[in-house]
Design an enzyme around this catalytic site. Structure first.
Site, PDB file in Angstrom:
ATOM      1  CG  HIS A 221      -1.596  -1.107   1.403  1.00  0.00           C
ATOM      2  ND1 HIS A 221      -2.779  -1.396   0.646  1.00  0.00           N
ATOM      3  CD2 HIS A 221      -1.726  -2.176   2.164  1.00  0.00           C
ATOM      4  CE1 HIS A 221      -3.645  -2.498   1.182  1.00  0.00           C
ATOM      5  NE2 HIS A 221      -2.770  -2.991   2.035  1.00  0.00           N
TER       6      HIS A 221
HETATM    7  O1  RIB Z   1      -5.236  -0.292   4.568  1.00  0.00           O
HETATM    8  C1  RIB Z   1      -3.936  -0.320   4.545  1.00  0.00           C
HETATM    9  C2  RIB Z   1      -3.105   0.804   5.380  1.00  0.00           C
HETATM   10  O2  RIB Z   1      -3.581   0.638   6.558  1.00  0.00           O
HETATM   11  C3  RIB Z   1      -1.807   0.659   5.145  1.00  0.00           C
HETATM   12  O3  RIB Z   1      -1.241   2.416   5.259  1.00  0.00           O
HETATM   13  C4  RIB Z   1      -1.159   0.067   6.292  1.00  0.00           C
HETATM   14  O4  RIB Z   1       0.046   0.375   6.776  1.00  0.00           O
HETATM   15  C5  RIB Z   1      -2.296   0.361   7.599  1.00  0.00           C
HETATM   16  O5  RIB Z   1      -1.717   1.483   7.930  1.00  0.00           O
END
Ligand code: RIB
Ligand code: CA
Length: 315
Positions: free
Chosen positions: A245
């Site tokens: 992500h």
């Molecule tokens: O949903 C994914 C996000 O939530 C990413 O930033 C992960 O690190 C958590 O913070």
């Protein structure tokens, strides 16, 4: 196109995927100048996210990086964490040495405010990778800084991919929906990396082996983080790896043409318990609500991994 190097503040809740984002930023001084990194409570409590942030900076060989602790809980709600994804330390997988570099004494929110007031208006980009508590708190404490922000490039939300922590909401937005509503209503130019795009950058076997093939401590740790991090999403989605992500935020700053999106209206659900934290994205333009976000839907996934791997090899 905003010229390089872009001055940025990273706001983060490491988290293995946050770690990739921090490493990518610290490996790319020609494109991004990291003014400081502020930890926020999210994936794991603040005591761990600030410690993890320092460990990541030391792994990158950048112990001079300024690391701050920000807010230890959401604006109004109880903290929800994600040890089930990231492990109890938040950086499970490889064992890293305890951090030696100091945590800055100044509160992270005060650092954000002070930096935005000191730097010329419109020259600092905020890069939140976790719940938006610190950003919203800075805007509440010092409304004068809102107009001074160049851009906010954040990971959070979803439209076609809906929720990953509830059926309707993505984790970063769900943890502090009131903070997200403040940021999305602030008028600051937003670039949003939702699950719609991050679920397209999966740590396939070949990509993890490319990390390991770098042959450095960074490459080995990166591969071990990916091996740990991917198990949750592979089990849940049956996917061919875990979604990286957060480094999509930094990759966008370095190589924006890897990504495609639409300028649309995005608002945050803060009232309904059923859909709390949902990013209500008007992807099809069915309302006349003003566009407030460049909402990314597509990415050259291999180009993203080629960039990430090449930069990790520089550390
Ligand atoms: O949903 C994914 C996000 O939530 C990413 O930033 C992960 O690190 C958590 O913070
Ligand atoms: Ca994160």
């Amino acid at each position: 196109m905003i010229p390089h190097p872009r001055k940025i503040i990273i706001d983060t809740d490491p988290g293995q995927d946050d770690a990739f984002a921090i490493l990518l930023a610290l490996a790319s001084p020609a494109e991004v100048e990291v003014l400081g990194i502020v930890a926020v409570a999210g994936n794991v409590p603040l005591a761990l996210t600030q410690k993890n942030t320092r460990m990541i900076c030391e792994l990158a060989g950048k112990p001079q990086t300024k690391v701050f602790a920000g807010c230890d809980r959401p604006l109004q709600r109880k903290l929800v964490t994600a040890e089930h994804v990231h492990g109890k330390t938040g950086l499970d997988g490889p064992i890293l040495p305890e951090p030696v570099m100091a945590l800055q004494d100044q509160h992270g929110v005060d650092f954000i405010i002070e930096t935005l007031r000191r730097e010329p208006a419109g020259t600092v980009t905020l890069c939140p990778l976790g719940p938006l508590t610190n950003i919203a708190q800075a805007f509440l404490q010092a409304p004068d800084v809102i107009a001074r922000v160049q851009e906010i490039v954040l990971m959070g939300g979803a439209y076609f991919q809906v929720g990953n922590i509830t059926p309707a909401a993505e984790f970063n937005i769900y943890v502090d929906p009131e903070a997200a509503a403040i940021v999305f209503k602030s008028g600051v130019p937003l670039v949003v990396m939702p699950l719609d795009v991050t679920h397209k950058v999966l740590t396939t076997r070949a990509r993890v082996e490319a990390f390991r093939a770098i042959g450095s401590p960074v490459g080995r740790v990166a591969a071990d983080w990916a091996d740990f991090f991917e198990r949750f999403d592979k089990e849940k989605y049956g996917s061919d790896g875990g979604p990286l992500h957060d480094p999509t935020v930094i990759a966008y700053l370095i190589q924006p043409d890897l990504f495609k999106g639409r300028h649309i209206n995005v608002e945050i659900e803060t009232q309904s318990e059923l859909t709390l934290g949902m990013t209500v994205a008007d992807w099809w333009g069915v309302t006349d609500r003003p566009a407030n976000a460049y909402f990314i839907g597509d990415v050259d996934a291999q180009g993203f991994f080629d960039l990430l791997t090449e930069r990790l090899a520089r550390l």
